[in-house]
Design an enzyme around this catalytic site. Structure first.
Site, short mmCIF file in Angstrom:
data_model
loop_
_atom_site.label_atom_id
_atom_site.label_comp_id
_atom_site.label_asym_id
_atom_site.label_seq_id
_atom_site.Cartn_x
_atom_site.Cartn_y
_atom_site.Cartn_z
N GLU A 134 0.82 -1.22 0.00
CA GLU A 134 0.00 0.00 0.00
C GLU A 134 0.85 1.26 0.00
O GLU A 134 0.51 2.23 -0.67
CB GLU A 134 -0.93 0.03 1.22
CG GLU A 134 -2.19 -0.79 1.09
CD GLU A 134 -1.92 -2.27 1.22
OE1 GLU A 134 -0.78 -2.64 1.57
OE2 GLU A 134 -2.84 -3.05 0.97
N HIS A 203 -10.06 -5.53 10.09
CA HIS A 203 -10.82 -5.12 8.93
C HIS A 203 -12.00 -4.26 9.31
O HIS A 203 -12.94 -4.13 8.55
CB HIS A 203 -11.32 -6.35 8.15
CG HIS A 203 -10.22 -7.15 7.54
ND1 HIS A 203 -9.62 -8.19 8.19
CD2 HIS A 203 -9.61 -7.05 6.35
CE1 HIS A 203 -8.68 -8.70 7.42
NE2 HIS A 203 -8.65 -8.03 6.31
#
Lengths: 398, 459
Positions: A134, A203
């Protein structure tokens, strides 16, 4: 992935959209106009004061219902992830510099299908599948943006963007400033975040609270199909780096939106339900819990004003302020954790600016300062529920 | 990734078989590819903004000695043998001029007198600018400075081999690249003093130069974050089909970061035209390379990512020039990344906040500074070619010295940017909260002028 999406479903299926639709007759009695940017001129419209003479329309999703009678086009119905894709596709058609980076966004179509079909249409260079790093593909987006492209970076889940924090804060947010304005970074960083259905702590992150301090970026959160498409388009057209927060549980929301093109303002809040007794400030998925509580409150005789703040940085203190001046009571409902969340900043901002207008201390309902547990019951208890909202309003309005 | 793991595997594989034909062009690791052309499946990807025609699927013959693994054919071996952690010999280092400036190679890109003399002049300018600015910091006129002493050849020769259209993503020891491109001594001084003529409007530390006019992206203090930027910019150039590449510089220390790994990996996968230039100068502040990595320098890592690489003598201007020249050609025509490791030595301190004699022997520093000086070596070569003389040398040095001193004196006198510049360029247009903060600050300054610097312009 399709199976998973159906299992996730919609957050609060019992929310009746018709509720705020019924209040659409607001425009005649509303004393404050809300400025809505039209489709063409949305850049540079961060406003500190309201300019009379601009287009004055309602800022709510009720637009579709009321305009249906007046307009010739009835609009079309679609799900939120389709609306995001529609917005993205329209911008990619309009401007060849718009491109998409992310993991599995290409042939796979994205983990929530927001980019489905785009790689087939635009080629695998413009809808780029990246390796798993990322910080790197966000860095790539920064470099590409400085060179003239307009990248849209997808974090597969917002939580993963914590790995990109360095690039987002030190480069994305700063390089326009430190270069003396020589290099602009018109990127959009988007992805699903928030507490889902048993996705586990890693998450279920609410990144808006971690990012809100970063100077140089704008944060917006979409909550309806209508504003999702409008904010996506506005974010892509903005010259500033924008982080667009979507919510995992809202992707299957269905709504009718206009056929004609529209772009919303990134810095505006949305008046969901005007009222007199108390101001309820919320954003993203909590909007639906608030509206559900509002139904109960109306039955009990209260008249809550619900505002979806949408713009998390900067806050639309104009709309919020006008509401506070009218109702004198504020309840903030958010999904962030209590410490250092959006609600905490908003409380400070309202206290600083509108202290004299408050009849009671601002109350903020947030998630607890715990990682989100996996067990369904435990998870439900970490998210603010409509019954808590009703109780808090009753307490505040005593 | 928890949620992806819950996909039903049987539905996943049925998706595969149903869509195999259309999947062929998107599949990362096609299951049937001839090993004679291992790069066949990669060459069709990331080439266009329009969808490509589908690849035909290919079949392999059955052979018990090899297996189709993702990525290509792999031969089996019955021997339990591990690959050594290092090669028998270190990778050889490309060099054109010996220590005394004598050419020892025929395999280099020729340069003419004009180019050679400009290169030399800029190397001397860089050396003098660094020396005097460093002194200025020691005298308290500058707050901070970073020199490139010992790396003049890398700076100037690499810049000379590029075109102005190539985008430069520097670390912080590449002021010479900007100098070559036309940044004036006065502009350097303005940035170091952070005065109102600074491109960066006084917002960054000294030596954090940036100039979009010269395609030199503003230096950021974060280590190696410019590597993914360079890859992204190369991607943009590729999308536009431009005849240009990007180059990014970093040191031996920067190669330990996560951004280095991911940038090289990305560039290889995306086939981006970027030159990765590593200035291996032996030290990352006080950390010697032995404590930084255990590989044979940086050049061996290229192959690990599928990136073509070369090791060059960083103090040899002609070698650096040739390597960058060829790398640029490869990057653009073949659309691939290239890694160049330049072996050199950081003859100065890490910065003005560092005293390197504390962690390395002074004799070592002196030896590199004198015996291995890249500027002297290049001068010997151009003198031998008849393009330079002692007279020209002293003239040049005097002139540059005067110019640098003059630039510093001028820059010192110019006033700083106004208070307004604290709040501009954070966004394209200042939002209301920043406008409020500016008003508040101005009011405070007006009320308590004695608490604020007297030379701080408010309008």
């Amino acid at each position: 992935m399709a199976a998973m999406l159906q299992a996730i479903g919609v957050a609060s299926p019992s929310v009746a959209f018709s509720d705020h639709y019924n209040k659409s007759s607001v425009s005649s009695i509303r004393s404050f106009p809300v400025i809505r940017s039209d489709a063409r001129s949305s850049s540079g419209s961060i406003h500190g004061s309201f300019k009379p003479g601009k287009i004055i329309t309602k800022a709510t999703a009720t637009q579709t219902e009321s305009s249906a009678s007046a307009a010739s086009k009835p609009g079309h119905e679609l799900l939120m992830f389709e609306a995001l894709r529609e917005g993205l596709e329209e911008e990619m058609d309009r401007d060849p510099r718009v491109c998409v980076f992310g993991e599995d966004v290409g042939h796979y179509g994205g983990s929530y299908k927001v980019t489905k079909g785009l790689a087939q249409k635009y080629g695998d260079l413009r809808v780029l599948d990246t390796p798993i790093a990322e910080n790197s593909f966000t860095g790539m987006a920064v470099g590409a943006a400085m060179t003239g492209l307009r990248p849209v970076v997808e974090g597969m889940n917002m939580g993963f963007l914590l790995l990109a924090f360095n690039q987002i804060s030190d480069n994305c947010g700063m390089l326009h400033y430190t270069s003396g304005g020589q290099f602009t970074i018109p990127t959009v960083i988007r992805g699903p975040g928030g507490v889902g259905r048993q996705l586990g702590a890693e998450h279920s992150q609410r990144l808006e609270s971690y990012f809100q301090s970063i100077p140089g970026i704008q944060l917006v959160a979409c909550s309806t199909v209508y504003n999702a498409k409008g904010l996506m388009k506005a974010a892509i057209r903005s010259e500033n780096p924008v982080v667009l927060f979507e919510h995992v549980l809202l992707y299957n929301l269905k709504e009718r939106i206009p056929d004609e093109e529209y772009v919303l303002s990134l810095e505006e809040a949305e008046m969901v339900r005007p009222g007199e007794h108390i101001t309820l400030l919320t954003y993203s998925r909590m909007r639906y819990h608030v509206m559900q509580a509002a139904k109960t409150l109306v039955n009990k005789g209260y008249d809550p004003e619900v505002i979806d703040i949408r713009s998390l940085k900067p806050f639309d203190l104009y709309t919020i302020g006008n509401s506070v001046k009218k109702t004198h009571r504020v309840l903030i409902v958010e999904e962030c954790m209590r410490t250092g969340g959006i609600g905490a900043s908003l409380t400070a901002a309202i206290n600083e600016n509108f202290h004299d207008y408050l009849d009671a201390p601002i109350v903020c309902l947030s998630s607890q300062d715990v990682p989100t547990p996996y067990a369904g019951t435990l998870e439900e208890w970490t998210v603010v529920q409509p019954s808590q909202i009703v109780a808090a309003v009753e307490q505040l309005c005593k | 990734m928890g949620f992806l793991g819950t996909i039903n595997p049987s539905s996943w594989s049925s998706y595969f078989t149903h869509n195999h034909a259309s999947w062929c062009k998107y599949i990362r690791y096609p299951t049937s590819i001839s090993c004679k052309q291992p790069t066949l499946f990669t060459s069709h990807r990331f080439k266009s903004v329009k969808p490509e025609n589908q690849l035909d699927s290919m079949h392999n013959g059955n052979d018990a000695q090899v297996l189709n693994f993702p990525g290509g054919m792999v031969k089996f071996t019955p021997d339990l043998k591990f690959m050594s952690e290092s090669l028998e010999e270190r990778i050889h280092c490309y060099r054109v001029l010996d220590d005394f400036g004598q050419p020892i190679s025929n395999d280099f890109v020729q340069i003419d007198e004009e180019m050679a003399v400009k290169m030399y002049k800029d190397m001397v300018t860089l050396q003098i600018m660094d020396t005097i600015f460093y002194e200025a910091q020691r005298q308290g006129r500058l707050s901070f400075y970073v020199t490139a002493i010992g790396e003049e050849a890398i700076n100037i020769a690499s810049a000379a081999a590029l075109h102005m259209d190539d985008l430069v993503f520097p670390q912080y020891r590449e002021a010479g690249v900007l100098l070559w491109r036309g940044f004036t001594l006065q502009e350097f001084a303005n940035q170091c003093f952070g005065n109102k003529y600074d491109n960066g409007k006084g917002r960054q530390m000294p030596i954090h130069y940036g100039s979009n006019k010269h395609n030199y992206f503003t230096v950021a203090s974060t280590v190696a974050t410019q590597l993914p930027h360079a890859v992204g910019a190369a991607y943009a150039l590729k999308m536009d089909g431009r005849d240009a590449c990007t180059i990014t510089y970093f040191g031996d220390g920067g190669t330990s970061t996560g951004d280095f790994h991911a940038a090289l990996n990305f560039a290889a996968v995306m086939e981006a035209p970027v030159i990765f230039f590593c200035r291996n100068n032996g030290w990352a502040i006080s950390t010697p390379v032995a404590d930084q990595f255990r590989s044979d320098g940086i050049v061996v890592r290229g192959q690990a990512y599928g990136v073509r690489s070369i090791r060059v003598d960083g103090n040899d201007a002609l070698a650096v020039y040739s390597a960058v020249h060829e790398a640029r050609k490869m990057a653009i025509s073949e659309c691939r990344p290239v890694l160049i490791e330049a072996l050199t030595y950081r003859a100065g301190h890490h910065s003005t906040s560092d005293d390197s004699s504390k962690y390395r022997p002074v004799e070592e520093i002196e030896w590199w500074r004198v015996a291995r000086d890249p500027v002297t070596r290049f001068r010997n070569w151009i003198e031998r070619e008849g393009w330079w003389s002692a007279h020209a040398e002293s003239e040049l040095r005097n002139s540059i010295r005067k110019q640098v001193l003059h630039a510093i004196q001028n820059a010192e006198k110019v006033e700083k940017p106004t208070v307004r510049e604290i709040f501009t360029d954070v966004y394209d247009v200042p939002p209301s909260n920043l406008s409020d903060q500016e008003i508040s600050l101005r009011e405070t300054i007006e009320r308590h002028p004695q608490d604020y610097p007297p030379d701080c312009p408010t309008s």
